[in-house]
Design an enzyme around this catalytic site. Structure first.
Site, PDB file in Angstrom:
ATOM      1  N   GLY A  10       0.834  -1.201   0.000  1.00 18.24           N
ATOM      2  CA  GLY A  10       0.000   0.000   0.000  1.00 18.24           C
ATOM      3  C   GLY A  10       0.867   1.248   0.000  1.00 18.24           C
ATOM      4  O   GLY A  10       1.993   1.234   0.497  1.00 18.24           O
ATOM      5  N   ILE A 129       1.962   3.063   6.915  1.00 19.41           N
ATOM      6  CA  ILE A 129       1.235   3.919   7.856  1.00 19.41           C
ATOM      7  C   ILE A 129       0.974   3.155   9.146  1.00 19.41           C
ATOM      8  O   ILE A 129       0.792   3.753  10.188  1.00 19.41           O
ATOM      9  CB  ILE A 129      -0.094   4.467   7.279  1.00 19.41           C
ATOM     10  CG1 ILE A 129      -1.102   3.359   7.012  1.00 19.41           C
ATOM     11  CG2 ILE A 129       0.144   5.309   6.046  1.00 19.41           C
ATOM     12  CD1 ILE A 129      -2.533   3.887   6.868  1.00 19.41           C
ATOM     13  N   ASP A 130       0.964   1.818   9.086  1.00 25.71           N
ATOM     14  CA  ASP A 130       0.648   1.025  10.281  1.00 25.71           C
ATOM     15  C   ASP A 130       1.768   1.045  11.322  1.00 25.71           C
ATOM     16  O   ASP A 130       1.548   0.691  12.474  1.00 25.71           O
ATOM     17  CB  ASP A 130       0.380  -0.436   9.888  1.00 25.71           C
ATOM     18  CG  ASP A 130      -0.924  -0.601   9.134  1.00 25.71           C
ATOM     19  OD1 ASP A 130      -1.594   0.422   8.876  1.00 25.71           O
ATOM     20  OD2 ASP A 130      -1.276  -1.743   8.795  1.00 25.71           O
ATOM     21  N   MET A 172      -7.133   2.589  10.320  1.00 27.72           N
ATOM     22  CA  MET A 172      -6.402   1.433   9.810  1.00 27.72           C
ATOM     23  C   MET A 172      -5.490   0.863  10.890  1.00 27.72           C
ATOM     24  O   MET A 172      -5.244   1.497  11.922  1.00 27.72           O
ATOM     25  CB  MET A 172      -5.630   1.801   8.553  1.00 27.72           C
ATOM     26  CG  MET A 172      -6.527   1.931   7.333  1.00 27.72           C
ATOM     27  SD  MET A 172      -5.575   2.163   5.821  1.00 27.72           S
ATOM     28  CE  MET A 172      -6.883   2.096   4.595  1.00 27.72           C
ATOM     29  N   ARG A 174      -3.855  -3.172  10.707  1.00 29.93           N
ATOM     30  CA  ARG A 174      -4.231  -4.558  10.450  1.00 29.93           C
ATOM     31  C   ARG A 174      -3.865  -5.457  11.629  1.00 29.93           C
ATOM     32  O   ARG A 174      -4.710  -6.136  12.196  1.00 29.93           O
ATOM     33  CB  ARG A 174      -3.491  -5.007   9.181  1.00 29.93           C
ATOM     34  CG  ARG A 174      -4.055  -6.187   8.572  1.00 29.93           C
ATOM     35  CD  ARG A 174      -3.371  -6.644   7.317  1.00 29.93           C
ATOM     36  NE  ARG A 174      -4.027  -7.873   6.990  1.00 29.93           N
ATOM     37  CZ  ARG A 174      -5.121  -7.959   6.256  1.00 29.93           C
ATOM     38  NH1 ARG A 174      -5.659  -6.912   5.718  1.00 29.93           N
ATOM     39  NH2 ARG A 174      -5.694  -9.126   6.065  1.00 29.93           N
ATOM     40  N   ARG A 277      -4.387   7.538   4.208  1.00 30.27           N
ATOM     41  CA  ARG A 277      -3.185   7.255   3.404  1.00 30.27           C
ATOM     42  C   ARG A 277      -2.938   8.317   2.347  1.00 30.27           C
ATOM     43  O   ARG A 277      -1.876   8.340   1.730  1.00 30.27           O
ATOM     44  CB  ARG A 277      -3.333   5.886   2.729  1.00 30.27           C
ATOM     45  CG  ARG A 277      -3.064   4.756   3.652  1.00 30.27           C
ATOM     46  CD  ARG A 277      -2.430   3.534   3.025  1.00 30.27           C
ATOM     47  NE  ARG A 277      -2.769   3.187   1.699  1.00 30.27           N
ATOM     48  CZ  ARG A 277      -3.243   1.998   1.316  1.00 30.27           C
ATOM     49  NH1 ARG A 277      -3.471   1.081   2.222  1.00 30.27           N
ATOM     50  NH2 ARG A 277      -3.469   1.729   0.060  1.00 30.27           N
TER      51      ARG A 277
HETATM   52  O1  F6P Z   1      -0.875  -2.164   5.374  1.00 33.59           O
HETATM   53  C1  F6P Z   1      -1.275  -0.854   5.408  1.00 33.59           C
HETATM   54  C2  F6P Z   1      -2.773  -0.753   5.313  1.00 33.59           C
HETATM   55  O2  F6P Z   1      -3.003   0.613   5.434  1.00 33.59           O
HETATM   56  C3  F6P Z   1      -3.553  -1.570   6.339  1.00 33.59           C
HETATM   57  O3  F6P Z   1      -3.761  -0.901   7.546  1.00 33.59           O
HETATM   58  C4  F6P Z   1      -4.856  -1.832   5.605  1.00 33.59           C
HETATM   59  O4  F6P Z   1      -5.459  -3.034   6.050  1.00 33.59           O
HETATM   60  C5  F6P Z   1      -4.422  -1.960   4.213  1.00 33.59           C
HETATM   61  O5  F6P Z   1      -3.261  -1.171   4.060  1.00 33.59           O
HETATM   62  C6  F6P Z   1      -5.501  -1.569   3.240  1.00 33.59           C
HETATM   63  O6  F6P Z   1      -4.947  -1.385   1.982  1.00 33.59           O
HETATM   64  P1  F6P Z   1      -5.662  -1.550   0.570  1.00 33.59           P
HETATM   65  O7  F6P Z   1      -7.032  -0.986   0.705  1.00 33.59           O
HETATM   66  O8  F6P Z   1      -4.780  -0.801  -0.352  1.00 33.59           O
HETATM   67  O9  F6P Z   1      -5.699  -3.009   0.277  1.00 33.59           O
END
Ligand code: F6P
Length: 344
Positions: A10, A129-130, A172, A174, A277
């Site tokens: 991401g 960002i996590d 966000m 994960r 993001r």
């Molecule tokens: O890994 C970074 C992150 O921002 C997670 O927190 C989130 O689950 C994921 O990316 C979502 O990304 P995308 O919508 O691009 O799949």
């Protein structure tokens, strides 16, 4: 020296600044040739890239996203085989590359580590960002995400207070609750629910009711990966992401009606999503990203491959991939305990 730059996973605010830092140092100071693959490994596989030089990176520092694109296209079909690594080395030779700069989070730096173990020259630039990547105190993008989430809390607070509602904000995160923890602290949330620390619905409702009993309206921040005590899985949306993982999201929408039903307090949910993001990186992220890029270019010059430009205190240090991958940097018990005592 000819170096290929690619982004994977991401996007994260600061990626442009990182590439600019690497190019200003690598091309202008050290005299490297640098190319950037379009959309990460997709561009590498398809032969789509651009030359990177000073004019190409002009004015990039304040821009969000990443101008060469990023994707979750993998470098090979898992599991990795010696043939796949040979094919990758052959492609690098076709491009005339002496090494790679890989900008990414945990998954990407795991790839960096595999490549380095296979004898491919790689330097890593950590982003997410996590903020869940080990081997670095902070990753660029995190500070921006926290600032945006904090502002969202401030805004939800005024409308929540006006209507005496409980507001649940989903951010966000994960596997790690860093964004929820820091934004919640900054915004004075009454509880932060993190993936690392399941809580019962009774406990969450007790906090919300306690806030009401004190004459206030509760604001709860929940990370997308949070699980109620006893639940096996986080709340997911339909479909898988590019890495084949379930797409998370919806935990605030799940919690809000349950809180309302149990406490009798009108409750609303907001999912902040990709707003976190997007947009311009904070000054902190621009500086961190630029310094990471500079350090990565210096590492290439020194032949210091197999490492990631991590932040340790206020210094950028080259951290061996082995110290960064294979483990996530989650919120420690002590950081959660520090805030939990004041929940409710
Ligand atoms: O890994 C970074 C992150 O921002 C997670 O927190 C989130 O689950 C994921 O990316 C979502 O990304 P995308 O919508 O691009 O799949």
């Amino acid at each position: 020296m000819r170096i290929g730059v690619l982004c994977s996973g991401g996007d994260s605010p600061g990626m442009n600044a990182a590439i600019r830092g690497a190019v200003l140092r690598g091309v202008d100071v050290h005299g490297f040739e640098m190319i950037g693959f379009i959309d990460g490994w997709r561009g590498f596989h398809d032969g789509e890239f651009i030359e990177l030089d000073r004019p190409t990176v002009r004015g990039l520092s304040p821009l969000g996203g990443v101008f060469i694109g990023t994707s979750r296209v993998p470098p090979w079909q898992a599991p990795v085989t010696p043939e796949a690594l040979d094919a990758l080395r052959a492609k690098m030779a076709d491009y005339g590359l002496d090494g790679l700069m890989l900008i990414g989070g945990n998954g990407t730096q795991t790839v960096s580590s595999i490549l380095w173990d296979a004898g491919v020259n790689v330097v890593g630039l950590p982003k997410t960002i996590d903020n869940d990547l080990a081997g670095t105190d902070y990753t660029f993008g995190f500070d921006t995400a926290v600032s945006i989430a904090s502002e969202a809390i401030d805004r939800l607070r005024t409308t929540g207070d006006s209507h005496r509602r409980c507001m649940v904000l989903e951010v966000m995160g994960r596997d790690a609750g860093w964004i929820a923890l820091h934004a919640g602290m900054a915004g004075g949330a009454q509880a932060m629910l993190l993936p690392e620390f399941p809580e019962s619905l009774d406990q969450v409702c007790a906090w919300v009711a306690n806030v009401r009993d004190r004459g206030r309206s509760a604001l709860i921040v929940v990370a997308e990966g949070f699980k109620l005590e006893g639940s096996e899985d986080a709340v997911t949306r339909e479909g898988l992401d590019g890495f084949g993982r379930p797409r998370l999201g919806g935990v605030a929408d799940m919690l809000a009606p349950l809180i309302e039903e149990r406490t009798g307090i009108e409750t609303r949910s907001t999912v902040l999503g990709h707003v976190q993001r997007g947009g311009s990186p904070t000054a902190f992220d621009r500086v961190l990203a630029t310094r990471s890029g500079i350090a990565a270019a210096d590492a290439v010059l020194a032949g210091d491959w197999g490492k990631m430009a991590g932040l340790r205190g206020d210094r950028i240090e080259l951290v061996p991939f082995s110290e960064a991958v294979g483990k996530l940097k989650t919120v420690p018990d002590a950081r959660y305990a520090e805030v939990r005592l004041n929940f409710g």
